[in-house]
Scaffold this motif. Sequence first.
Motif, PDB file in Angstrom:
ATOM      1  N   LYS A  62      27.906  -8.401  -8.979  1.00  0.00           N
ATOM      2  CA  LYS A  62      26.818  -9.156  -9.596  1.00  0.00           C
ATOM      3  C   LYS A  62      27.303 -10.463 -10.197  1.00  0.00           C
ATOM      4  O   LYS A  62      26.555 -11.430 -10.274  1.00  0.00           O
ATOM      5  CB  LYS A  62      26.148  -8.315 -10.680  1.00  0.00           C
ATOM      6  CG  LYS A  62      25.328  -7.162 -10.118  1.00  0.00           C
ATOM      7  CD  LYS A  62      25.034  -6.203 -11.169  1.00  0.00           C
ATOM      8  CE  LYS A  62      23.819  -5.755 -11.614  1.00  0.00           C
ATOM      9  NZ  LYS A  62      23.545  -4.928 -12.641  1.00  0.00           N
ATOM     10  N   GLY A  69      20.674  -7.437  -8.321  1.00  0.00           N
ATOM     11  CA  GLY A  69      20.957  -8.284  -9.469  1.00  0.00           C
ATOM     12  C   GLY A  69      20.283  -7.855 -10.754  1.00  0.00           C
ATOM     13  O   GLY A  69      20.851  -7.977 -11.833  1.00  0.00           O
ATOM     14  N   ASP A  70      19.075  -7.320 -10.679  1.00  0.00           N
ATOM     15  CA  ASP A  70      18.340  -6.949 -11.894  1.00  0.00           C
ATOM     16  C   ASP A  70      18.440  -5.458 -12.203  1.00  0.00           C
ATOM     17  O   ASP A  70      17.951  -5.013 -13.230  1.00  0.00           O
ATOM     18  CB  ASP A  70      16.868  -7.332 -11.747  1.00  0.00           C
ATOM     19  CG  ASP A  70      16.235  -6.712 -10.515  1.00  0.00           C
ATOM     20  OD1 ASP A  70      16.974  -6.301  -9.614  1.00  0.00           O
ATOM     21  OD2 ASP A  70      14.990  -6.644 -10.470  1.00  0.00           O
ATOM     22  N   ARG A  71      19.070  -4.678 -11.343  1.00  0.00           N
ATOM     23  CA  ARG A  71      19.190  -3.229 -11.552  1.00  0.00           C
ATOM     24  C   ARG A  71      20.368  -2.938 -12.484  1.00  0.00           C
ATOM     25  O   ARG A  71      21.467  -3.422 -12.257  1.00  0.00           O
ATOM     26  CB  ARG A  71      19.387  -2.553 -10.203  1.00  0.00           C
ATOM     27  CG  ARG A  71      19.464  -1.047 -10.263  1.00  0.00           C
ATOM     28  CD  ARG A  71      19.597  -0.446  -8.880  1.00  0.00           C
ATOM     29  NE  ARG A  71      18.362  -0.529  -8.137  1.00  0.00           N
ATOM     30  CZ  ARG A  71      17.382   0.364  -8.228  1.00  0.00           C
ATOM     31  NH1 ARG A  71      17.520   1.400  -9.021  1.00  0.00           N
ATOM     32  NH2 ARG A  71      16.290   0.222  -7.537  1.00  0.00           N
ATOM     33  N   PRO A  72      20.162  -2.137 -13.532  1.00  0.00           N
ATOM     34  CA  PRO A  72      21.248  -1.895 -14.495  1.00  0.00           C
ATOM     35  C   PRO A  72      22.274  -0.855 -14.044  1.00  0.00           C
ATOM     36  O   PRO A  72      23.248  -0.619 -14.726  1.00  0.00           O
ATOM     37  CB  PRO A  72      20.506  -1.395 -15.735  1.00  0.00           C
ATOM     38  CG  PRO A  72      19.270  -0.779 -15.201  1.00  0.00           C
ATOM     39  CD  PRO A  72      18.899  -1.566 -13.978  1.00  0.00           C
TER      40      PRO A  72
END
Length: 163
Positions: A56, A88-91
Amino acid sequence: MRHNKKFNHLGRTASHREAMLANMAISLIMHKRITTTVAKAKALKKYVEPLITRSKDDSTNSRRVVFRYLQNKFALKELFGEVAAKVGDRPGGYTRIIKLGTRQGDAAPICFIELVDFDENMAKTATKKKATRRSRKSTKAEAAETEAPAAETTAVEEAPKAE
């Protein structure tokens, strides 16, 4: 006692295990889904998820660290390009394991391991149908509810016009 024994050795030497996990990680990154045994899939999940997290941040150091594990520039390009853009936005939780049953020859438990964001069939954007009950009572109540708010809004809209 099993103190500090945190990972499955998979019946292999350390060098063989590292090479196998690296090859499986490359295949997973390139093909987005692979079929393997459940034990190998669980070991691969622990191996590949930190690499995806590292991807990322697209910096020279991150690329060097991931390349140390994978040793494949095509997989590295795919990981830092297409895969990193989707996650990119997944934790976390970049992979999914779906059990398939047992293998014919040795009855080993087999599964898919796949990258979550690349499976169109299980995407969250797919519209899910509301579960319906087989009761006439509930259908009549829902029909009355849908008609009642429409009648109230028209009455509210007409009242200011009359004044």
